[in-house]
Design a protein around this motif. Sequence first.
Motif, mmCIF file in Angstrom:
data_model
loop_
_atom_site.group_PDB
_atom_site.id
_atom_site.type_symbol
_atom_site.label_atom_id
_atom_site.label_comp_id
_atom_site.label_asym_id
_atom_site.label_seq_id
_atom_site.Cartn_x
_atom_site.Cartn_y
_atom_site.Cartn_z
ATOM 1 N N GLU A 120 22.005 0.260 -2.236
ATOM 2 C CA GLU A 120 21.461 -1.093 -2.141
ATOM 3 C C GLU A 120 21.703 -1.745 -0.780
ATOM 4 O O GLU A 120 21.523 -2.942 -0.620
ATOM 5 C CB GLU A 120 22.029 -1.997 -3.244
ATOM 6 N N ARG B 219 21.547 -1.786 -9.481
ATOM 7 C CA ARG B 219 20.633 -2.570 -10.297
ATOM 8 C C ARG B 219 19.394 -1.749 -10.632
ATOM 9 O O ARG B 219 19.051 -0.799 -9.946
ATOM 10 C CB ARG B 219 20.232 -3.846 -9.558
ATOM 11 N N PHE B 220 18.704 -2.141 -11.688
ATOM 12 C CA PHE B 220 17.547 -1.387 -12.176
ATOM 13 C C PHE B 220 16.486 -1.210 -11.099
ATOM 14 O O PHE B 220 15.893 -0.144 -10.978
ATOM 15 C CB PHE B 220 16.946 -2.094 -13.395
ATOM 16 N N LYS B 221 16.265 -2.236 -10.283
ATOM 17 C CA LYS B 221 15.209 -2.159 -9.267
ATOM 18 C C LYS B 221 15.523 -1.143 -8.164
ATOM 19 O O LYS B 221 14.641 -0.710 -7.444
ATOM 20 C CB LYS B 221 14.941 -3.528 -8.645
ATOM 21 N N ASN B 222 16.787 -0.742 -7.996
ATOM 22 C CA ASN B 222 17.174 0.217 -6.952
ATOM 23 C C ASN B 222 17.420 1.628 -7.483
ATOM 24 O O ASN B 222 17.860 2.490 -6.722
ATOM 25 C CB ASN B 222 18.432 -0.284 -6.244
ATOM 26 N N THR B 223 17.142 1.862 -8.743
ATOM 27 C CA THR B 223 17.398 3.180 -9.328
ATOM 28 C C THR B 223 16.556 4.267 -8.665
ATOM 29 O O THR B 223 17.073 5.334 -8.329
ATOM 30 C CB THR B 223 17.130 3.155 -10.841
ATOM 31 N N GLN B 224 15.268 4.009 -8.461
ATOM 32 C CA GLN B 224 14.412 5.006 -7.817
ATOM 33 C C GLN B 224 14.862 5.281 -6.388
ATOM 34 O O GLN B 224 14.808 6.419 -5.923
ATOM 35 C CB GLN B 224 12.955 4.555 -7.819
ATOM 36 N N ASN B 225 15.297 4.266 -5.694
ATOM 37 C CA ASN B 225 15.746 4.425 -4.313
ATOM 38 C C ASN B 225 16.973 5.337 -4.254
ATOM 39 O O ASN B 225 17.056 6.225 -3.404
ATOM 40 C CB ASN B 225 16.043 3.059 -3.707
#
Length: 115
Positions: free
Chosen positions: A92, A11-17
């Motif tokens: 994730e 998901r977009f929110k986990n891209t940096q991670n």
Amino acid sequence: GFSLLEAGSVRFKNTQNILAKNLVVVTLGFLCWYFLGYPLALGAVEEPGKMAGFTNFAMDGFWDNKSSFRVWFFQGCFCATGATIVSGAMAERTQLKGFGLFTVLMTSIIYPIVI
């Protein structure tokens, strides 16, 4: 390559991670391969029956045989790739600290003993 594949799979929110995890694999993984992984995996052994080698720590003696650098880098790339593949499975699901610990174990102990 794996970074783009994994960034598109989360998901977009986990891209940096996931991108940070891949940087951890490259930096921390190669440092562990440098200090402990390569000597365990491909260090010369005095007795052929031993499971792991205990020479060439931190590239000791590499300047004597220049082809050792090529083998070190080639095998280090496979070691980092093994840890990166697992990062896709852990996407994730884990925090960066836990994945960093896994990377240290994978690149310095698990992968060298397996090969």
